[in-house]
Design an enzyme around this catalytic site. Structure first.
Site, mmCIF file in Angstrom:
data_model
loop_
_atom_site.group_PDB
_atom_site.id
_atom_site.type_symbol
_atom_site.label_atom_id
_atom_site.label_comp_id
_atom_site.label_asym_id
_atom_site.label_seq_id
_atom_site.Cartn_x
_atom_site.Cartn_y
_atom_site.Cartn_z
ATOM 1 C CG HIS A 632 83.429 -24.506 48.021
ATOM 2 N ND1 HIS A 632 82.541 -25.545 47.900
ATOM 3 C CD2 HIS A 632 83.483 -23.928 46.795
ATOM 4 C CE1 HIS A 632 82.091 -25.604 46.663
ATOM 5 N NE2 HIS A 632 82.640 -24.626 45.963
ATOM 6 C CG ASP A 680 81.631 -27.393 50.654
ATOM 7 O OD1 ASP A 680 81.505 -26.217 51.044
ATOM 8 O OD2 ASP A 680 81.887 -27.696 49.477
ATOM 9 C CB SER A 776 80.398 -24.291 43.738
ATOM 10 O OG SER A 776 81.488 -24.962 43.180
#
Length: 829
Positions: A632, A680, A776
């Site tokens: 992502h 992901d 992330s």
């Protein structure tokens, strides 16, 4: 008389006696009205000399004039230089490429020859029309020219005109040239009739279909290739035989390869391009690429597909019209670049049918996407109607590597499905699923994606008993599959979505039973489940190979799970410990719980990814030139380009990295779903491998064995430079660390509901420790007890807020992607 003449001061008219008067006074008397003159006291004053005027061209004036001259000269030179720069360097050319259909002119074969009188005449007519449109628009002073590159036939009739438009304007004003603005000028110039309710209108006398107008920003290099005289690797191929395969092959071992192949079929048919193999430098299409267009010019919105890496897997693509453009780019051929392919002419196919279903609890037939097994083209449409023989039967659809879920407000990336007036989105995955419709009459419509060609779909259909979807003695998975009830809660993911292993009642294993000792999922898993430890005995004894055994390089198998790189040599040939140089040591000395500063050198695999110079995501070092992160972080055209990204390694404080490298390549998992964050995961290849001299500061973390099992409650660590609290506006300058624990998967699913088998939860249920925005892609690191090595158990993916009670963080489960990682980084094997 002589005397008078000799004195010019005397005149005869002045010599009269009456004009003379004499006054006699005494000496001591005074003249009336006169003051006696003052006698000088001192020396007599010198007589005042007349002042001399200074000459104009003295030294001072010369200096002033010279200074003024230099100033004027400097101003003039600066002005001329500014004018020169503004005319040369500050003006940019903007290129736009497009096409539209002219409906009232029939196609002539001569239009294929660009030197023919017919083509030149038609090109001149269209160029005059386009010139008139833009020279009378708000962009008139920036408009330079239009160039018609191709005039072709098409399956809707009339002519399909491909053209370029060029604007030249100062660089400072370039921002006003939006793609939509330039296209709107052309579309607004088409006068349509409200009465006739048709999309065809008049464009300066030309009947133009407004729905066919496409105009995109283009590249200067493509413009030069299209209108330039050097067409060494450009071909125009016309196909008029339905049974022939037209070869398309070219290769080079050095130099450059910039090829344009324009493929045109007879009217009423389509083109199918089949690629057998392609050799390219894998770099995210930055330099090397093969692009297939649904047009004859490189129009971005007409891209069917783009290939950015070498492949030997057969792939085929179908046009939506009777034309196609294939562009192969490899400007710096190092070893080998080229393509081996062929194209053929195929008829258009209708994708609709009515099917009567007779079988119960079995699949009796198949439906597929248009032009299967080719990638199906954009904007295609299929309709199917299913009717069962009994009202108690419904329709079951079995998808391969595909799944459909209810449509959300975000829309659908891979087309949408309408099933009995309910909307669903489709997504690709690595296992099969079954979708059931509890109705004897089912209407299905598939609307293909409007962007690119998509992977082919194959669907089996059959009837099922609405009151009993799965046979007796079976468990119904969330994926729709049916598995034997005996496989429920056996520690094996038989449903592919782990639904058969959720909400299981933990019971003490029957350690003395023969079935447990031979086939129990808890046997040889690295955890002592039996009091006497017999579940972890004789784990490396050679046994016949099965799907649940570990296989050595010499084909010897044993029951020990997670044997790869565990620090213990189990295989006779030592193959289980080959290439295991990861996480050789760690300077981890002190732990600070709750998102506090870490110590420098504690997490040598931690990476900070910077986008356009700013910290954006995290990553983990897994080899000298490869990193692992979250997909992502790179979602979207802008973020998927590796050019703006840099990787900062061996860094403790932001801005103080020991090694910085540009990112050469980004590999996002092909099944990544931006709506659910499934799959992901992404790999990043560095442009420069970090040097061995920095191995004390930079180390790769170990990749877990495929299918590695983790236990809830296990302590792990999440690290990154993200926000310390959800309300913070920016990340931390110092690397943060927080101790978290792995959360039971059942609790994770109960919390979020949309957890897949490729995800896991970790955190502190009180909300004290968690990852946050900016973390992330960073690692969830767990230390293995057997050898003390650090394992990359998870990748920071998503969650509900940051550090909220009862909402742990969700991580990508790395063990689910080991084969995928090895596909791109075989050195980790």
């Amino acid at each position: 008389m002589d005397k008078e003449k000799s004195d010019p001061s005397c005149k005869s008219s002045d010599l009269k006696i009456s004009n003379i008067s004499i006054q006699v006074v005494s000496v001591p008397g005074k003249l009336p009205g006169r003051r006696p003159p003052r006698k000088p006291i001192g020396k007599p004053r010198p007589r005042k000399q007349p002042k001399k005027r200074a000459p104009f061209w003295n030294v001072q004036n010369k200096i002033i004039l010279f200074t003024v001259f230099l100033f004027i000269l400097a101003v003039t030179a600066w002005t001329l230089l500014w004018l020169y720069i503004s005319k040369t360097e500050s003006k940019d050319a903007f290129y736009f490429v497009g096409m539209f259909r002219i409906t009232n002119i029939e196609f002539l074969p001569e239009y294929r020859q660009k030197e023919s009188r017919e083509f030149l005449s038609m090109a001149k007519t269209v160029q005059q029309v386009v010139n008139l449109v833009y020279t009378t628009s708000a962009f008139s002073k920036f408009y330079k020219q239009s160039v018609v590159a191709d005039v072709s036939s098409n399956n809707k009739g009339g002519l399909l005109v491909h053209f370029w438009i060029v604007f030249v304007m100062p660089h400072a004003k370039g921002h006003i040239f939006c793609e939509e603005c330039v296209a709107a000028i052309l579309k607004d110039s088409i006068q349509t009739s409200i009465i006739n309710r048709t999309s065809v209108g008049s464009l300066q006398g030309l009947a133009v279909d407004m729905d066919s107008v496409v105009l995109n920003a283009g590249l200067r290099s493509d413009y030069s290739s299209a209108v330039g005289s050097d067409n060494g690797c450009s071909r125009y191929l016309y196909a008029d035989h339905l049974t022939l395969r037209y070869p398309l092959e070219i290769s080079a071992t050095s130099g450059q390869l910039m090829c344009h192949f324009k493929l045109v079929a007879i009217v009423g048919y389509l083109i199918r391009l089949s690629i057998e193999s392609i050799q390219l430098e894998a770099d995210n299409c930055i330099t090397d690429s093969l692009t297939v267009y649904d047009s004859l010019l490189p129009i971005r919105s007409a891209i069917l597909y783009r290939i950015c890496e070498p492949t030997r897997t057969l792939m085929s693509f179908v046009s939506t019209n009777n034309l196609m453009l294939v562009i192969l780019k490899s400007p710096y051929v190092r070893r080998l670049a080229g393509i081996r392919a062929y194209f053929e002419v195929i008829p258009e196919q209708k994708c609709e049918s009515t099917i009567l279903v007779k079988e119960i609890n079995s699949f009796e037939g198949k439906i597929s996407s248009p032009y299967y097994p080719s990638y199906y083209p954009p904007k295609c449409k299929c309709t199917w109607t299913f009717q069962t023989s009994l009202s108690t039967l419904g329709i079951a659809l079995k998808f391969y590597n595909y799944s459909i879920t209810k449509k959300s407000a975000k829309g659908c990336e891979h087309g949408w499905w309408e099933i009995n007036e309910h909307m669903y989105c489709g997504s690709y995955m690595d296992h099969e699923t079954i979708f059931r419709v509890p109705s004897p009459l089912v209407h299905i419509q598939l609307q293909c994606s409007s962007r690119l060609s998509d992977k082919p779909l194959l669907v089996e259909y059959g009837g099922y008993n609405i009151s009993q979807p799965c046979p007796a003695g079976s468990f119904r998975c969330s994926s729709g599959l049916c598995v034997p009830q005996a496989q429920r809660c056996d520690g094996v993911n038989d449903c592919f979505d782990e639904s058969d292993e959720l909400f299981c009642v933990t019971v003490k294993p029957a350690c003395n039973s023969s079935s447990f000792r031979q086939h129990g999922p808890l046997v040889c898993d690295g955890f002592r489940d039996c009091e006497d430890g017999q579940d972890e005995q004789n784990c490396t004894r050679s046994i016949p190979c099965t799907s649940r055994t570990f296989k050595c390089g010499n084909d010897i198998c044993f029951r020990k799970q997670n044997a790869q790189c565990d620090g213990i040599v189990d295989c006779p040939d030592g193959s289980d410990e080959e290439g295991c140089g990861c996480s050789r040591s760690s300077s981890f000395l002190h732990r600070i719980v709750g998102g506090s500063d870490s110590q420098e050198g504690t997490w040598p695999w931690q990476v900070s990814l910077h986008f356009v110079g700013s910290a954006y995501c995290g990553a983990s070092v897994i080899s000298r030139e490869w990193l692992l992160s979250a997909a992502h972080c790179f979602h979207g055209n802008r973020l998927s380009d590796p050019t703006p990204w840099t990787a900062h390694l061996g860094m403790y404080v932001q801005g103080n990295a020991k090694f910085i490298s540009p990112v050469r390549r980004i590999v996002v998992h092909e099944y990544y779903n931006s709506q659910t964050f499934d799959y992901d995961i992404a790999l990043l290849q560095l442009s420069i491998a970090w040097p061995e001299t920095l191995k004390q500061l930079i180390q790769p973390i170990c990749i877990p064995p495929a299918g590695q099992k983790v236990r809830s409650g296990e302590k792990c660590w999440v690290t990154g430079w993200g926000r310390r609290h959800e309300a913070d506006s920016k990340g931390s300058p110092v690397l943060q660390q927080a101790e978290v624990e792995l959360i039971d998967q059942t609790v994770c699913v109960s919390t979020y509901g949309i957890i897949t088998s490729r995800m896991l939860c970790a955190g502190v249920m009180s909300g004290k420790s968690d990852a946050c925005k900016g973390d992330s892609g960073g690692p969830l690191s767990c230390r293995r007890k057997s050898d003390g090595k650090w394992i990359l158990t998870g990748i920071v993916s998503w969650g509900h807020g940051c550090g909220r009670p009862n909402f742990p963080g969700v991580y990508t489960r790395v063990s689910s992607f080991v084969p995928w990682i090895h596909k791109y980084v075989p050195s980790l094997l």
